[in-house]
Write an enzyme that holds these catalytic residues in place. Sequence first.
Site, PDB file in Angstrom:
ATOM      1  N   ARG A 123      10.535   1.004  -3.938  1.00 26.25           N
ATOM      2  CA  ARG A 123      10.850  -0.210  -4.699  1.00 26.25           C
ATOM      3  C   ARG A 123      10.950  -1.416  -3.785  1.00 26.25           C
ATOM      4  O   ARG A 123      11.593  -1.353  -2.745  1.00 26.25           O
ATOM      5  CB  ARG A 123      12.170  -0.048  -5.471  1.00 26.25           C
ATOM      6  CG  ARG A 123      12.274   1.186  -6.337  1.00 26.25           C
ATOM      7  CD  ARG A 123      11.369   1.143  -7.532  1.00 26.25           C
ATOM      8  NE  ARG A 123      11.548  -0.087  -8.312  1.00 26.25           N
ATOM      9  CZ  ARG A 123      10.778  -0.421  -9.332  1.00 26.25           C
ATOM     10  NH1 ARG A 123       9.781   0.344  -9.701  1.00 26.25           N
ATOM     11  NH2 ARG A 123      11.007  -1.537 -10.001  1.00 26.25           N
TER      12      ARG A 123
ATOM     13  N   TRP B  72      20.060 -12.500  -3.721  1.00 28.60           N
ATOM     14  CA  TRP B  72      18.734 -11.894  -3.750  1.00 28.60           C
ATOM     15  C   TRP B  72      17.610 -12.913  -3.619  1.00 28.60           C
ATOM     16  O   TRP B  72      16.463 -12.628  -3.940  1.00 28.60           O
ATOM     17  CB  TRP B  72      18.573 -11.027  -5.017  1.00 28.60           C
ATOM     18  CG  TRP B  72      19.413  -9.791  -4.948  1.00 28.60           C
ATOM     19  CD1 TRP B  72      20.152  -9.370  -3.878  1.00 28.60           C
ATOM     20  CD2 TRP B  72      19.623  -8.817  -5.966  1.00 28.60           C
ATOM     21  NE1 TRP B  72      20.801  -8.205  -4.182  1.00 28.60           N
ATOM     22  CE2 TRP B  72      20.498  -7.838  -5.460  1.00 28.60           C
ATOM     23  CE3 TRP B  72      19.146  -8.677  -7.276  1.00 28.60           C
ATOM     24  CZ2 TRP B  72      20.917  -6.736  -6.201  1.00 28.60           C
ATOM     25  CZ3 TRP B  72      19.565  -7.578  -8.025  1.00 28.60           C
ATOM     26  CH2 TRP B  72      20.434  -6.614  -7.489  1.00 28.60           C
TER      27      TRP B  72
ATOM     28  N   GLU C 242       0.823  -1.210   0.000  1.00 34.71           N
ATOM     29  CA  GLU C 242       0.000   0.000   0.000  1.00 34.71           C
ATOM     30  C   GLU C 242       0.864   1.271   0.000  1.00 34.71           C
ATOM     31  O   GLU C 242       0.539   2.256  -0.670  1.00 34.71           O
ATOM     32  CB  GLU C 242      -0.904   0.033   1.239  1.00 34.71           C
ATOM     33  CG  GLU C 242      -1.967  -1.051   1.289  1.00 34.71           C
ATOM     34  CD  GLU C 242      -1.491  -2.335   1.974  1.00 34.71           C
ATOM     35  OE1 GLU C 242      -0.269  -2.616   1.952  1.00 34.71           O
ATOM     36  OE2 GLU C 242      -2.334  -3.064   2.512  1.00 34.71           O
TER      37      GLU C 242
ATOM     38  N   HIS D  95      18.633   6.114 -10.967  1.00 36.43           N
ATOM     39  CA  HIS D  95      17.702   5.995  -9.841  1.00 36.43           C
ATOM     40  C   HIS D  95      16.914   7.275  -9.610  1.00 36.43           C
ATOM     41  O   HIS D  95      16.075   7.340  -8.727  1.00 36.43           O
ATOM     42  CB  HIS D  95      18.448   5.614  -8.564  1.00 36.43           C
ATOM     43  CG  HIS D  95      19.038   4.245  -8.644  1.00 36.43           C
ATOM     44  ND1 HIS D  95      20.371   4.030  -8.884  1.00 36.43           N
ATOM     45  CD2 HIS D  95      18.466   3.023  -8.576  1.00 36.43           C
ATOM     46  CE1 HIS D  95      20.589   2.722  -8.940  1.00 36.43           C
ATOM     47  NE2 HIS D  95      19.459   2.098  -8.759  1.00 36.43           N
TER      48      HIS D  95
ATOM     49  N   GLU E 171      14.588  -6.691 -22.006  1.00 37.41           N
ATOM     50  CA  GLU E 171      14.122  -7.472 -20.838  1.00 37.41           C
ATOM     51  C   GLU E 171      12.637  -7.295 -20.528  1.00 37.41           C
ATOM     52  O   GLU E 171      12.220  -7.408 -19.373  1.00 37.41           O
ATOM     53  CB  GLU E 171      14.983  -7.145 -19.591  1.00 37.41           C
ATOM     54  CG  GLU E 171      16.454  -7.438 -19.794  1.00 37.41           C
ATOM     55  CD  GLU E 171      17.333  -7.147 -18.571  1.00 37.41           C
ATOM     56  OE1 GLU E 171      16.804  -7.069 -17.449  1.00 37.41           O
ATOM     57  OE2 GLU E 171      18.560  -7.010 -18.755  1.00 37.41           O
TER      58      GLU E 171
ATOM     59  N   GLU F 198      28.317   1.262 -11.681  1.00 34.81           N
ATOM     60  CA  GLU F 198      27.695   2.503 -11.222  1.00 34.81           C
ATOM     61  C   GLU F 198      28.761   3.486 -10.736  1.00 34.81           C
ATOM     62  O   GLU F 198      29.649   3.119  -9.997  1.00 34.81           O
ATOM     63  CB  GLU F 198      26.745   2.200 -10.064  1.00 34.81           C
ATOM     64  CG  GLU F 198      26.198   3.450  -9.420  1.00 34.81           C
ATOM     65  CD  GLU F 198      25.167   3.161  -8.333  1.00 34.81           C
ATOM     66  OE1 GLU F 198      24.417   2.190  -8.474  1.00 34.81           O
ATOM     67  OE2 GLU F 198      25.137   3.916  -7.366  1.00 34.81           O
TER      68      GLU F 198
ATOM     69  N   GLU G  20      27.725  -6.771  -1.939  1.00 31.41           N
ATOM     70  CA  GLU G  20      26.900  -6.805  -0.741  1.00 31.41           C
ATOM     71  C   GLU G  20      26.956  -8.165  -0.054  1.00 31.41           C
ATOM     72  O   GLU G  20      26.567  -8.288   1.101  1.00 31.41           O
ATOM     73  CB  GLU G  20      25.455  -6.445  -1.071  1.00 31.41           C
ATOM     74  CG  GLU G  20      24.705  -7.604  -1.688  1.00 31.41           C
ATOM     75  CD  GLU G  20      23.278  -7.277  -2.036  1.00 31.41           C
ATOM     76  OE1 GLU G  20      23.081  -6.394  -2.861  1.00 31.41           O
ATOM     77  OE2 GLU G  20      22.380  -7.923  -1.497  1.00 31.41           O
TER      78      GLU G  20
ATOM     79  N   HIS H  56      28.134  -6.591 -14.788  1.00 32.77           N
ATOM     80  CA  HIS H  56      27.658  -5.278 -14.368  1.00 32.77           C
ATOM     81  C   HIS H  56      27.527  -5.252 -12.852  1.00 32.77           C
ATOM     82  O   HIS H  56      27.099  -6.230 -12.241  1.00 32.77           O
ATOM     83  CB  HIS H  56      26.304  -4.974 -15.010  1.00 32.77           C
ATOM     84  CG  HIS H  56      25.565  -3.852 -14.341  1.00 32.77           C
ATOM     85  ND1 HIS H  56      25.967  -2.541 -14.454  1.00 32.77           N
ATOM     86  CD2 HIS H  56      24.485  -3.852 -13.519  1.00 32.77           C
ATOM     87  CE1 HIS H  56      25.150  -1.782 -13.728  1.00 32.77           C
ATOM     88  NE2 HIS H  56      24.250  -2.554 -13.157  1.00 32.77           N
TER      89      HIS H  56
HETATM   90  N1  GLN Z   1      20.363  -6.213 -16.562  1.00 28.51           N
HETATM   91  C1  GLN Z   1      19.676  -5.689 -15.438  1.00 28.51           C
HETATM   92  C2  GLN Z   1      18.796  -4.531 -15.863  1.00 28.51           C
HETATM   93  O1  GLN Z   1      19.181  -3.780 -16.686  1.00 28.51           O
HETATM   94  C3  GLN Z   1      20.630  -5.218 -14.368  1.00 28.51           C
HETATM   95  C4  GLN Z   1      19.910  -4.652 -13.188  1.00 28.51           C
HETATM   96  C5  GLN Z   1      20.795  -4.383 -11.972  1.00 28.51           C
HETATM   97  O2  GLN Z   1      21.978  -4.325 -12.059  1.00 28.51           O
HETATM   98  N2  GLN Z   1      20.223  -4.179 -10.845  1.00 28.51           N
HETATM   99  O3  GLN Z   1      17.711  -4.345 -15.355  1.00 28.51           O
HETATM  100 ZN    ZN Z   2      22.717  -2.229 -11.860  1.00 29.58          ZN
END
Ligand code: GLN
Ligand code: ZN
Length: 779
Positions: free
Chosen positions: A529, A575, A16, A708, A498, A679, A619, A655
């Site tokens: 999120r 995750w 919510e 973001h 995707e 990043e 992480e 990545h």
């Molecule tokens: N390939 C994923 C995307 O572009 C990578 C997302 C991520 O690194 N959190 O959504």
């Molecule tokens: Zn990412």
Amino acid sequence: MRTHILGYPRIGSKRELKKACEQYWSGRTSLQDLLETGKNLSLQHWMLQQEAGIDLIPCNDFSYYDQVLDMSLSVGAIPARYQELIDKDSYSEMDLYFAMARGYQKDGLDITAMEMTKWFDTNYHYIVPEFHKNQQFRFFSQKIINEFIRAKQAGINAKPVITGLVTYLLLGKEKEDGFDKLDLAPKLLLVYTEILKELESHGAQWIQFDEPFLALDLSDKAKETYKWVYHEIRKQFPDLKFIIATYFEGLKDNLSLAVSLPMDVLHIDLVRSPEQLDEVLKVIPGSLSLSLGVVDGRNIWKNDLEKSLRFIKKTVNALGTERVLIAPSCSLLHSPFDLDIEKNEKVLSPEIKQWMAFAKQKLYEVAALKALASGIVNSKIQEQYIENTKSIVSRKTSPLIHNKTVKERIEAITPKDSQRKNTFNIRKEAQQKVLQLPLFPTTTIGSFPQTQEVRNWRAKFKKGEVTAEQYDTLLKKETEIAIHWQEEIGIDVLVHGEFERNDMVEYFGEQLAGFAFTQNGWVQSYGSRCVKPPVIYGDVYRPNPMTVYWSEYAQSLSKKWVKGMLTGPVTILQWSFVRDDQPRSVTCQQIALAIRDEVQDLEKAGIKIIQIDEPAIREGLPLRKEEWQNYLKWAVEAFKISASGVEDSTQIHTHMCYSEFNDIIQNIAEMDADVITIECSRSQMELLNAFADFKYPNEIGPGVYDIHSPRVPSKEEMVELLKKAQAVIPAHQLWVNPDCGLKTRHWDETEKALTAMVEAAKEASASYVTEEKLNNHWL
Ligand code: GLN
Ligand code: ZN
């Protein structure tokens, strides 16, 4: 004996709060509406806890975005760039708050967001406080007080949860040289004191200070600060009862410090560090009570009540019932909401479901533990206990969990499986021959905006309202549009977008054996999120190819290269809710073999560039340094197992995002991906210094803009960042790309941003060429 919890999830069992925030941000609802939803949620959560029989109910654990940002607003740590917003006539505190979290680009103002990073080793992200040399603090937001009063009006004398002063400082970042953030403690203490006074005057009795750093490696100065701060607080508030909460690690070398703090209760995490109980019991002074974190706040497995009772009984024997509190290991923020609303047996069979417990169920576990430990057992508790014992046994012995072939394959892994055929220099040549990429190649990270339309199709498809064929056609159309659009604006290495994926881990989990799913098992990731981690309950393998269909289709639409897009084994592990009946490293190897199969199938299908995302590798790092190398060894090896089954000429990308990578740069290099996109933009390319100092050998795409935030970056900004990058990394090693996937953005923002990004790359390339010419001329 008392029960308490350290915090409750706030997003709501049906998300919510997410919906309310997003509607407010898009201007569709009023602030009043948003606040109404927030108040109702926190009230509901208090009532739930009361009903379950929790003795000390927390407040101020609720937040509209992030509890650390709340703290920054409470103590007035508001960066100067937001002053313009405060000065506006129509200023509201909530708009300031959200501007700090998300940036502000409206009414002629253009203010960047604050940095965001992982909360310890979780997938929750907090907004990093910014500190300056002459940092001033003041009691700014009244949120803590207001929440306490609201709880009181609901008949609850709640326990305000406050980020501990030392932890708050350690979470922040010094934005200029020449001072140490810990030196801000005396100034900050003045504000904490004001807050506590105010709470006390409203009748607060219990205060919880979250001090997770107390369970981490600490400098001598930090230790001194701990002593000083908490002695001062005690001096000024002799009557308040203070709980100091540690979690995610054991106290270890900080044990004597922790028990010496003049607090009333020390909370310890016995899920992460069960062995610390004996140590603590040996040294705990008579003035201190102990809160036992026995119910796992980070995972979804039912508590083994029998095992927890052993901890509790041991403690009661040593300290007496009066000095014992029972609790989850950490805040339930990291648990999904309510298992009772999981009704879809296709994704979560009853057999697996009976092994699990979510936040609400954990409340009842905590309460049951108290009842069982104190011998006040009614028939309901008796029933719960019997049922608990049964499901613990069933999980240990279920044939659903074990697969012989998988175990044999794990046994057969050799060092060769985690090595590419040749070194990077040789591979690079083989790749360039095939790929023919320009200087500063442009690419994106994988996903494109998922419009409401796309999400609707998926929802309808899942409900059976749209056939597989219709769904497929729709997604193909979307993919085709994305491919052609990328060609048009001149991106060099394309992605398919995707669109078929809901989530980068769930999508793979759904196709792998050993995974189960929930329908509402959402956990907050950042702001509004949420993620819905799959549940790994058994041995993992890949029954069928997972992404070949979409990659092959996308490649067939273009003469340019389209990247295959996979999620790496460490991230899938990280995750997901993982099994706690075998080491994480073994589960990770199983996933790595499944991804390796996929990589090889993509190569066979003619995909020349394959990206294996590992945003979560950092992480996963243990919080204590002494355990790092062990983790990194198996994590890097798992990535390499997944990536090494291909020819030299196939280019492997990886990545990473959300984290600081400076301290694991060596291990990132050992992963030996041909290209890493990473990043960078929120920290203004600071990260690259680490890559430069290290002389990172392979190619790298530092993100040139922050995805973001809804803010659209200008071309000039990105050219500037590329210049910064070139100052430390040789041009021929550089790629140009955003910070992360674009799934959460809108198309209009994305179109503007990527068009500007391609122009920035062209400009950087042109000026590089001119400069080279000049240099050669002068030579
Ligand atoms: N390939 C994923 C995307 O572009 C990578 C997302 C991520 O690194 N959190 O959504
Ligand atoms: Zn990412």
